[in-house]
Design a protein around this motif. Sequence first.
Motif, PDB file in Angstrom:
ATOM      1  N   VAL A   1       0.844  -1.190   0.000  1.00  0.00           N
ATOM      2  CA  VAL A   1       0.000   0.000   0.000  1.00  0.00           C
ATOM      3  C   VAL A   1       0.881   1.242   0.000  1.00  0.00           C
ATOM      4  CG1 VAL A   1      -1.895   1.192   1.173  1.00  0.00           C
ATOM      5  CG2 VAL A   1      -1.707  -1.316   1.326  1.00  0.00           C
ATOM      6  N   ASN A   2       0.748   2.030  -1.045  1.00  0.00           N
ATOM      7  CA  ASN A   2       1.506   3.286  -1.197  1.00  0.00           C
ATOM      8  C   ASN A   2       3.011   3.102  -1.023  1.00  0.00           C
ATOM      9  OD1 ASN A   2      -0.778   4.700  -1.815  1.00  0.00           O
ATOM     10  ND2 ASN A   2      -0.794   5.993   0.008  1.00  0.00           N
ATOM     11  N   GLY A   3       3.490   1.898  -1.297  1.00  0.00           N
ATOM     12  CA  GLY A   3       4.923   1.627  -1.234  1.00  0.00           C
ATOM     13  C   GLY A   3       5.494   1.549   0.159  1.00  0.00           C
ATOM     14  N   THR A   4       4.653   1.658   1.190  1.00  0.00           N
ATOM     15  CA  THR A   4       5.164   1.735   2.563  1.00  0.00           C
ATOM     16  C   THR A   4       4.600   0.679   3.505  1.00  0.00           C
ATOM     17  OG1 THR A   4       3.427   3.348   3.105  1.00  0.00           O
ATOM     18  CG2 THR A   4       5.569   4.221   2.415  1.00  0.00           C
ATOM     19  N   HIS A   5       3.371   0.205   3.261  1.00  0.00           N
ATOM     20  CA  HIS A   5       2.696  -0.736   4.151  1.00  0.00           C
ATOM     21  C   HIS A   5       2.503  -2.056   3.398  1.00  0.00           C
ATOM     22  CE1 HIS A   5       1.797   3.114   5.921  1.00  0.00           C
ATOM     23  NE2 HIS A   5       1.061   2.612   6.893  1.00  0.00           N
ATOM     24  N   LEU A   6       3.133  -3.134   3.860  1.00  0.00           N
ATOM     25  CA  LEU A   6       3.008  -4.436   3.216  1.00  0.00           C
ATOM     26  C   LEU A   6       2.074  -5.322   4.038  1.00  0.00           C
ATOM     27  CD1 LEU A   6       3.990  -6.328   0.915  1.00  0.00           C
ATOM     28  CD2 LEU A   6       5.744  -7.162   2.526  1.00  0.00           C
ATOM     29  N   LEU A   7       0.917  -5.636   3.447  1.00  0.00           N
ATOM     30  CA  LEU A   7      -0.022  -6.561   4.077  1.00  0.00           C
ATOM     31  C   LEU A   7       0.352  -7.962   3.606  1.00  0.00           C
ATOM     32  CD1 LEU A   7      -3.403  -4.634   3.543  1.00  0.00           C
ATOM     33  CD2 LEU A   7      -1.571  -4.209   5.200  1.00  0.00           C
ATOM     34  N   THR A   8       0.893  -8.772   4.503  1.00  0.00           N
ATOM     35  CA  THR A   8       1.517 -10.030   4.107  1.00  0.00           C
ATOM     36  C   THR A   8       0.580 -11.221   4.200  1.00  0.00           C
ATOM     37  OG1 THR A   8       2.367 -10.242   6.364  1.00  0.00           O
ATOM     38  CG2 THR A   8       3.857  -9.306   4.697  1.00  0.00           C
ATOM     39  N   GLY A   9      -0.660 -11.029   4.658  1.00  0.00           N
ATOM     40  CA  GLY A   9      -1.548 -12.167   4.818  1.00  0.00           C
ATOM     41  C   GLY A   9      -0.934 -13.199   5.743  1.00  0.00           C
ATOM     42  N   ASP A  10      -0.962 -14.471   5.322  1.00  0.00           N
ATOM     43  CA  ASP A  10      -0.379 -15.532   6.137  1.00  0.00           C
ATOM     44  C   ASP A  10       0.996 -15.955   5.643  1.00  0.00           C
ATOM     45  OD1 ASP A  10      -2.947 -15.351   7.134  1.00  0.00           O
ATOM     46  OD2 ASP A  10      -3.234 -17.510   7.293  1.00  0.00           O
ATOM     47  N   SER A  11       1.535 -15.268   4.650  1.00  0.00           N
ATOM     48  CA  SER A  11       2.825 -15.685   4.118  1.00  0.00           C
ATOM     49  C   SER A  11       3.970 -15.332   5.062  1.00  0.00           C
ATOM     50  CB  SER A  11       3.058 -15.071   2.734  1.00  0.00           C
ATOM     51  OG  SER A  11       2.858 -13.670   2.754  1.00  0.00           O
ATOM     52  N   LEU A  12       4.003 -14.109   5.548  1.00  0.00           N
ATOM     53  CA  LEU A  12       5.018 -13.676   6.512  1.00  0.00           C
ATOM     54  C   LEU A  12       4.307 -13.113   7.730  1.00  0.00           C
ATOM     55  CD1 LEU A  12       8.025 -13.105   7.200  1.00  0.00           C
ATOM     56  CD2 LEU A  12       7.711 -10.850   6.151  1.00  0.00           C
ATOM     57  N   LEU A  13       4.599 -13.678   8.899  1.00  0.00           N
ATOM     58  CA  LEU A  13       4.049 -13.193  10.155  1.00  0.00           C
ATOM     59  C   LEU A  13       5.165 -12.507  10.938  1.00  0.00           C
ATOM     60  CD1 LEU A  13       1.972 -16.364  11.133  1.00  0.00           C
ATOM     61  CD2 LEU A  13       1.231 -14.385   9.773  1.00  0.00           C
ATOM     62  N   ILE A  14       4.823 -11.844  12.015  1.00  0.00           N
ATOM     63  CA  ILE A  14       5.844 -11.208  12.848  1.00  0.00           C
ATOM     64  C   ILE A  14       6.610 -12.306  13.583  1.00  0.00           C
ATOM     65  CG2 ILE A  14       6.275  -9.639  14.769  1.00  0.00           C
ATOM     66  CD1 ILE A  14       3.746  -8.111  13.923  1.00  0.00           C
ATOM     67  N   ARG A  15       7.876 -12.468  13.214  1.00  0.00           N
ATOM     68  CA  ARG A  15       8.755 -13.502  13.780  1.00  0.00           C
ATOM     69  C   ARG A  15       8.234 -14.909  13.482  1.00  0.00           C
ATOM     70  NH1 ARG A  15      10.311  -8.838  14.213  1.00  0.00           N
ATOM     71  NH2 ARG A  15      11.526  -8.033  15.985  1.00  0.00           N
ATOM     72  N   GLY A  16       7.566 -15.058  12.350  1.00  0.00           N
ATOM     73  CA  GLY A  16       7.060 -16.369  11.963  1.00  0.00           C
ATOM     74  C   GLY A  16       6.623 -16.354  10.513  1.00  0.00           C
ATOM     75  N   CYS A  17       5.871 -17.384  10.114  1.00  0.00           N
ATOM     76  CA  CYS A  17       5.306 -17.449   8.773  1.00  0.00           C
ATOM     77  C   CYS A  17       4.154 -18.430   8.780  1.00  0.00           C
ATOM     78  CB  CYS A  17       6.355 -17.873   7.742  1.00  0.00           C
ATOM     79  SG  CYS A  17       6.945 -19.568   7.939  1.00  0.00           S
ATOM     80  N   GLY A  18       3.358 -18.404   7.737  1.00  0.00           N
ATOM     81  CA  GLY A  18       2.239 -19.324   7.627  1.00  0.00           C
ATOM     82  C   GLY A  18       2.703 -20.749   7.379  1.00  0.00           C
ATOM     83  N   ARG A  19       1.900 -21.691   7.803  1.00  0.00           N
ATOM     84  CA  ARG A  19       2.199 -23.107   7.596  1.00  0.00           C
ATOM     85  C   ARG A  19       2.099 -23.449   6.113  1.00  0.00           C
ATOM     86  NH1 ARG A  19      -2.363 -25.835  11.118  1.00  0.00           N
ATOM     87  NH2 ARG A  19      -1.547 -27.780  10.235  1.00  0.00           N
ATOM     88  N   THR A  20       2.652 -24.580   5.736  1.00  0.00           N
ATOM     89  CA  THR A  20       2.689 -24.943   4.313  1.00  0.00           C
ATOM     90  C   THR A  20       2.228 -26.385   4.072  1.00  0.00           C
ATOM     91  OG1 THR A  20       5.021 -25.603   4.528  1.00  0.00           O
ATOM     92  CG2 THR A  20       4.568 -23.341   3.826  1.00  0.00           C
ATOM     93  N   ASP A  21       1.485 -26.941   5.033  1.00  0.00           N
ATOM     94  CA  ASP A  21       1.188 -28.372   4.977  1.00  0.00           C
ATOM     95  C   ASP A  21      -0.234 -28.702   4.531  1.00  0.00           C
ATOM     96  OD1 ASP A  21       0.228 -27.222   7.328  1.00  0.00           O
ATOM     97  OD2 ASP A  21       0.443 -29.073   8.493  1.00  0.00           O
TER      98      ASP A  21
END
Length: 230
Positions: free
Chosen positions: A122-142
Amino acid sequence: MLFRQLFDPETSTYTYLIADEETRDAILVDPVLEQLERDLQLLKELNLKLCYGLETHVHADHITATGKLRERTGCQGIVPENAQADCADRFIKDGEELVLGGVNIRAIASLGHTDSHMAYLVNGTHLLTGDSLLIRGCGRTDFQSGDAGTLYDVVTERFFTLPENTLVYPGHDYRGQTVSTIGEEKRHNPRFAGRDRAEFIELMANLNLPNPKKIAEAVPANQRCGNVPA
């Protein structure tokens, strides 16, 4: 730009309200069915016109409110390309942009958690990562055709190459954290920092996580834009 982060405590899901303050045109990203009235009330109080209900992916942990929002406001429902959701008004592709007045939202394909997933810059500054990248984690892949190697490539090649001060707003957080930055996650995210691709794949293969509580109802409902099948 008006930017609000909203929270559903039952599923630890973040919904994002983004609007242009001049035109009052708005978008809700990953709205939750149980929070429908809250979100409609906020739109009314802020005198906003909802143009889009936008999904990062077909969720397995909550039912989307996009279908109900469409009924109540006339907004369009948008999902990532290749998502199994024929009810959607539009499918958004990698690199495609949504423009609301002075607000620009660019879709970034971010597969790996599922086989149809978008992040939104968003406007080059705010990245909405969904479940792909979390804060100090990431979404599961199973499940949902997830792929750990693909997710590693997305995060390291598409996210971590953005400016380090880019704000990271995830789709969920289970520890009360609200926002991070690309620089922080490059240095401190234990899923990625100091790990190569093979090590990441091995880590993700051995998480042994339980299924989301609502997966049996959420996935088929979200393939119908939030309409629970009879």
